[in-house]
Design a protein around this motif. Sequence first.
Motif, short mmCIF file in Angstrom:
data_model
loop_
_atom_site.label_atom_id
_atom_site.label_comp_id
_atom_site.label_asym_id
_atom_site.label_seq_id
_atom_site.Cartn_x
_atom_site.Cartn_y
_atom_site.Cartn_z
N GLU A 198 0.79 -1.36 0.08
CA GLU A 198 -0.16 0.04 0.01
C GLU A 198 0.95 1.45 -0.03
O GLU A 198 0.63 2.10 -0.44
N VAL A 199 2.01 1.03 0.47
CA VAL A 199 2.86 2.25 0.62
C VAL A 199 3.22 2.88 -0.87
O VAL A 199 3.60 4.28 -0.86
N THR A 200 3.20 2.32 -1.73
CA THR A 200 3.42 2.70 -3.07
C THR A 200 2.59 3.42 -3.56
O THR A 200 2.60 4.11 -4.77
N MET A 201 1.31 3.62 -3.19
CA MET A 201 0.20 4.16 -3.68
C MET A 201 0.29 5.73 -2.97
O MET A 201 -0.38 6.64 -3.34
N LEU A 202 1.27 6.11 -2.25
CA LEU A 202 1.38 7.42 -1.61
C LEU A 202 1.74 8.38 -2.67
O LEU A 202 2.55 8.23 -3.36
N ILE A 203 1.72 9.71 -2.31
CA ILE A 203 2.03 10.81 -3.27
C ILE A 203 3.53 10.80 -2.85
O ILE A 203 3.99 10.82 -1.80
N ASN A 204 4.27 10.86 -3.89
CA ASN A 204 5.93 11.26 -3.98
C ASN A 204 6.57 10.03 -3.35
O ASN A 204 7.60 10.19 -2.46
N TYR A 205 5.96 8.74 -3.37
CA TYR A 205 6.50 7.65 -2.58
C TYR A 205 8.04 7.20 -3.08
O TYR A 205 8.59 7.45 -2.17
N ARG A 206 8.40 7.44 -4.26
CA ARG A 206 9.58 7.10 -4.69
C ARG A 206 10.44 8.16 -4.19
O ARG A 206 11.77 8.07 -3.40
N GLU A 207 10.17 9.38 -4.25
CA GLU A 207 11.30 10.43 -3.78
C GLU A 207 11.35 10.35 -2.24
O GLU A 207 12.44 10.62 -1.91
N SER A 208 10.27 10.05 -1.69
CA SER A 208 10.33 9.82 -0.02
C SER A 208 11.25 8.86 0.41
O SER A 208 12.08 9.08 1.25
N VAL A 209 11.26 7.59 -0.36
CA VAL A 209 11.96 6.56 0.00
C VAL A 209 13.39 6.90 -0.24
O VAL A 209 14.15 6.40 0.58
N PHE A 210 13.65 7.35 -1.28
CA PHE A 210 15.11 7.71 -1.67
C PHE A 210 15.65 8.69 -0.81
O PHE A 210 16.86 8.41 -0.56
N THR A 211 14.84 9.72 -0.26
CA THR A 211 15.39 10.62 0.54
C THR A 211 15.47 10.00 1.94
O THR A 211 16.60 10.38 2.75
N LEU A 212 14.44 9.01 2.31
CA LEU A 212 14.80 8.36 3.80
C LEU A 212 15.76 7.42 3.74
O LEU A 212 16.67 7.21 4.51
N LEU A 213 16.02 6.61 2.49
CA LEU A 213 17.15 5.58 2.60
C LEU A 213 18.13 5.92 1.28
O LEU A 213 18.32 5.43 0.23
N PRO A 214 19.17 6.89 1.68
CA PRO A 214 19.92 7.51 0.68
C PRO A 214 21.14 6.18 -0.08
O PRO A 214 21.54 6.53 -1.13
N GLN A 215 21.00 5.35 0.89
CA GLN A 215 22.20 4.24 0.15
C GLN A 215 21.63 3.38 -0.69
O GLN A 215 22.34 2.83 -1.31
N LEU A 216 20.05 3.73 -0.98
CA LEU A 216 19.64 2.74 -1.86
C LEU A 216 19.85 3.11 -3.28
O LEU A 216 20.16 4.41 -3.56
N THR A 217 20.22 2.33 -4.23
CA THR A 217 20.33 2.30 -5.47
C THR A 217 19.04 2.01 -6.44
O THR A 217 18.88 2.97 -7.40
N TYR A 218 18.54 1.05 -6.11
CA TYR A 218 17.19 0.67 -6.86
C TYR A 218 15.98 0.51 -5.89
O TYR A 218 16.28 -0.15 -4.95
#
Length: 250
Positions: A124-144
């Motif tokens: 369900e989290v993937t339905m949130l607005i700005n989901y991708r930007e938020s996750v990359f901001t929260l987890l900067p070590q992520l590449t994919y």
Amino acid sequence: MEMKKRLTLELRNKKPGEVKELVLDNCRSDDGKIVGLSSDFENLEFLSMININLLSVSNLPKLSKLRKLELSDNRISGGLEVLAERTPNLTHLNLSGNKIKDINTLEPLKKLPNLHSLDLFNCEVTMLINYRESVFTLLPQLTYLDGFDADDQEAPDSDPEADGDGLEDEYENGEEGEEEDDDEEEDDLDEEVIDDEEDEDDDLEGEEEEDGDDEEDEADDDLPRGEKRKRNIEDEGEEDPEDEEDDEDD
């Protein structure tokens, strides 16, 4: 099949410390928790527990060498701090198809410095607005995230160095090159065989013609001398000299 029984089957008379990959997909977990898995699997690098009705990863043992963890299609909704504590070297985590609803649920993953890839498909989290930007901001070590980087570039299917695919490709290419050379040699041999067969056919035809001539000559030799001369004249389409003399007398 129960998880404990499945574990026994997967071990195949090996000791837990000898196992590097373990697949427990589609077995039954007790009360939605991990059972039977212990810290004796100290060299485990890949663990898959897809669709085993997990509600929690609280019983996950300490697995210091674990790099890839597959937990898709379960019912996990939180408690991810356990992963940070017990799988410190995790690089790939698949939580697709679970009950994760909020970005904050992912915050414990910040303590996984080597986390390279995270999958949250069908959560369900993937339905949130700005989901991708938020996750990359929260987890900067992520590449994919879900198979794509921050610039929407798709992740490669695998890491050639980690999987040894580069060596396999090189080996396969070498084999292909050898096969091509073999095919060319076979083609050359086929052409030579065809040429030789054509030459043999020509020789046979020539021999048959010569044999035919020889047979005619032998047949002529068997005839009386007069008959032989008469036959030669008929073959050449010439008139008999005696006929010419008769014509002159007339």
